[in-house]
Design an enzyme around this catalytic site. Structure first.
Site, mmCIF file in Angstrom:
data_model
loop_
_atom_site.group_PDB
_atom_site.id
_atom_site.type_symbol
_atom_site.label_atom_id
_atom_site.label_comp_id
_atom_site.label_asym_id
_atom_site.label_seq_id
_atom_site.Cartn_x
_atom_site.Cartn_y
_atom_site.Cartn_z
ATOM 1 N N CYS A 1 -7.211 -4.421 -27.400
ATOM 2 C CA CYS A 1 -7.338 -5.291 -28.952
ATOM 3 C C CYS A 1 -6.334 -5.855 -29.721
ATOM 4 O O CYS A 1 -5.950 -6.807 -30.066
ATOM 5 C CB CYS A 1 -7.831 -4.079 -29.779
ATOM 6 N N GLU B 1 -11.061 0.736 -37.245
ATOM 7 C CA GLU B 1 -9.921 -0.290 -35.914
ATOM 8 C C GLU B 1 -10.756 -1.143 -35.132
ATOM 9 O O GLU B 1 -11.150 -0.931 -34.066
ATOM 10 C CB GLU B 1 -9.206 0.892 -34.895
#
Length: 478
Positions: A286, A252
């Site tokens: 993010c 990720e």
């Protein structure tokens, strides 16, 4: 918190909390004041070897543990996190800086993930394939093995649970390396797992020089999976290390989320949603909305409304009531933002709000809005990871999609339009692992969380998070 002799910041290896012993110690800072609030020990080479050996033993025992038992541990951990949410939030705010309300919400979100994985732990199914009489073929799902998990500082409670929960539900053991900047948040979460009955060798926590820790863990034949949350360059480096062991991976990585705002949206509602989400955790997310592409017909009103709302965001110490945005997490971030904003201004961007550091010794930076940002500006091509909104105009649907897909990142995207046909086109055409239309929530316990392109591969959360920790085996019996 529970009655324990656990140091606030320590290693956890083979069921023991470890600190001191001549180990290197790294300072931990409060980002709101810049003051040192403690130290965290670095794992020695011997510590890492012991952690690997313990994880191997822990896996052999935990894989044989019934799903109902694993589920009970996860459910109890979720209950303890809810019970301790205020204490956990105070730790996360002191180490990472976010407002207490956000930190408490993070803890509650982590508990929800644990509850979901507890349910999945008893639903790990294989299948039987039809064959002629006397022949039976089965497909089995089995835990992959010990996991080396690395997570970032921006969600110091949630990121830890995202690594531990699906691995433990699946029957894997874990060696977790959280950020050295938020160590007490991680150890407090692991204490919840231990108090819920997780055997001591199933989950280990180590800290240290990231490259030294990763090289040791990923070179070991014990480690069978890499799980990483962090930047694209570090993720690519870890993938190269892990390739030598041909291990399973969940990556990720970073994002640079586009927001496509069409002229048929509910403008005031859209602005209220986006400004709050942009400055959540000081933009250190993010999936934070960052590149705002706004259709010509509402561009000026959108830019003015965004700037007005941004100037109303209260910045301060996250532990003080009324604070809407805390400091950046470390002294590197204000420097990086300042350089990016200076570059954008030199290229022709207009500062509509913010654009300067905060006062005091903390790592504060004002919520900032830049309009008419040229595509060649550095910040339009590299993730700023801070409280910075970039606004550009577009004319057509095709142009908006082109701009959304222009970069190699593909984690999250956001679209605001009331046109149903356009919504369907955007859901198909925008290149990201998660697309939100008329909302900004990307994270749900039962939905996969992950990206495409340079933003990584594999998923956390949802049944896909469990699947990422399993291997598939065919068995044919005659």
């Amino acid at each position: 918190m529970s009655q324990t002799d656990r140091p606030a910041r320590a290693l956890y290896i083979a069921g023991e909390w470890r600190t001191g012993g001549g180990r290197v110690a790294q300072d931990v800072l409060n980002p709101a004041t810049g003051a040192t609030i403690g130290t965290v020990p670095h794992a020695s080479a011997a510590d890492l070897d012991e952690a690997l050996a313990a994880a191997e033993r822990g896996f052999r025992a935990w894989r044989e543990t019934p799903g109902e038992t694993r589920a009970a541990v996860l459910s109890k951990t979720a209950a303890l996190i809810r019970e301790r949410a205020d204490a956990l939030a105070a730790i996360a705010t002191e180490e990472q800086g976010k407002p207490l309300a956000e930190a408490r919400g993070e803890a509650i979100g982590a508990a929800a993930i644990l509850d979901f994985h507890a349910g999945e732990a008893v639903r790990i199914y294989g299948r039987v394939l039809p064959r002629a009489s006397g022949l039976r073929s089965m497909v089995l799902k089995q835990p992959v093995g010990p996991v080396a998990a690395f997570c970032a500082w921006n969600f110091p409670l949630l990121n830890v649970v995202r690594k531990l929960s699906p691995a433990i539900a699946s029957g894997c053991s874990v060696i977790l390396k959280p950020s050295e900047e938020t160590p007490a948040s991680a150890t407090a979460i692991l204490q919840c797992f231990q108090d819920a009955g997780l055997p001591g060798e199933v989950a280990q926590i180590v800290f240290g020089v990231p490259d030294e820790v990763s090289r040791t863990l990923l070179a070991s034949p014990v480690t069978r999976k890499l799980s990483f949350t962090g930047s694209v360059p570090i993720g690519k480096h870890l993938m190269r290390l892990a390739a030598d062991s041909v291990m399973k991976m969940t990556m990720e990585l970073g994002g640079h989320a586009p927001v496509l705002v069409f002229d048929d949206c509910d403008l005031d509602k859209t602005l209220d949603i986006l400004v709050a989400h942009k400055f959540r955790n000081a933009g250190q997310v993010c999936v934070s909305p960052t590149r705002f592409y706004v259709q010509d017909g509402i561009y000026d009103r959108f830019a003015a409304g965004f700037a007005e709302r941004t100037r109303q965001v209260t910045v301060g110490d996250g532990s003080i009531a009324g604070t809407k945005m805390g400091p950046l997490a470390n002294p590197r971030r204000p420097d990086a933002l300042e350089a990016m904003i200076a570059d954008a201004r030199a290229a022709g961007a207009k500062v509509l709000a913010g654009g300067e550091r905060g006062a005091g010794d903390g790592f504060f930076y004002a919520p900032t809005v830049l309009a008419d940002v040229p595509l060649e500006a550095k910040v339009m091509n590299e993730e700023p990871f801070g409280p910075l909104a970039l606004i550009r105009r577009f004319g057509t649907l095709e142009e908006a999609i082109e701009q959304a897909n222009r970069l190699p990142y593909g984690l999250a995207s956001y679209c605001f339009t009331e046109n149903g046909r356009r919504q369907a086109i955007l859901g198909d055409a925008v290149e990201s692992g998660m697309v939100c239309i008329n909302n900004v929530r990307t994270s749900w316990p039962d939905a996969p969380f992950g990206g495409v392109k340079d933003s990584g591969f594999g998923s956390e959360d949802g049944p896909e998070g469990i699947e990422a920790h399993m291997i598939t085996k065919s068995v044919h019996i005659s």
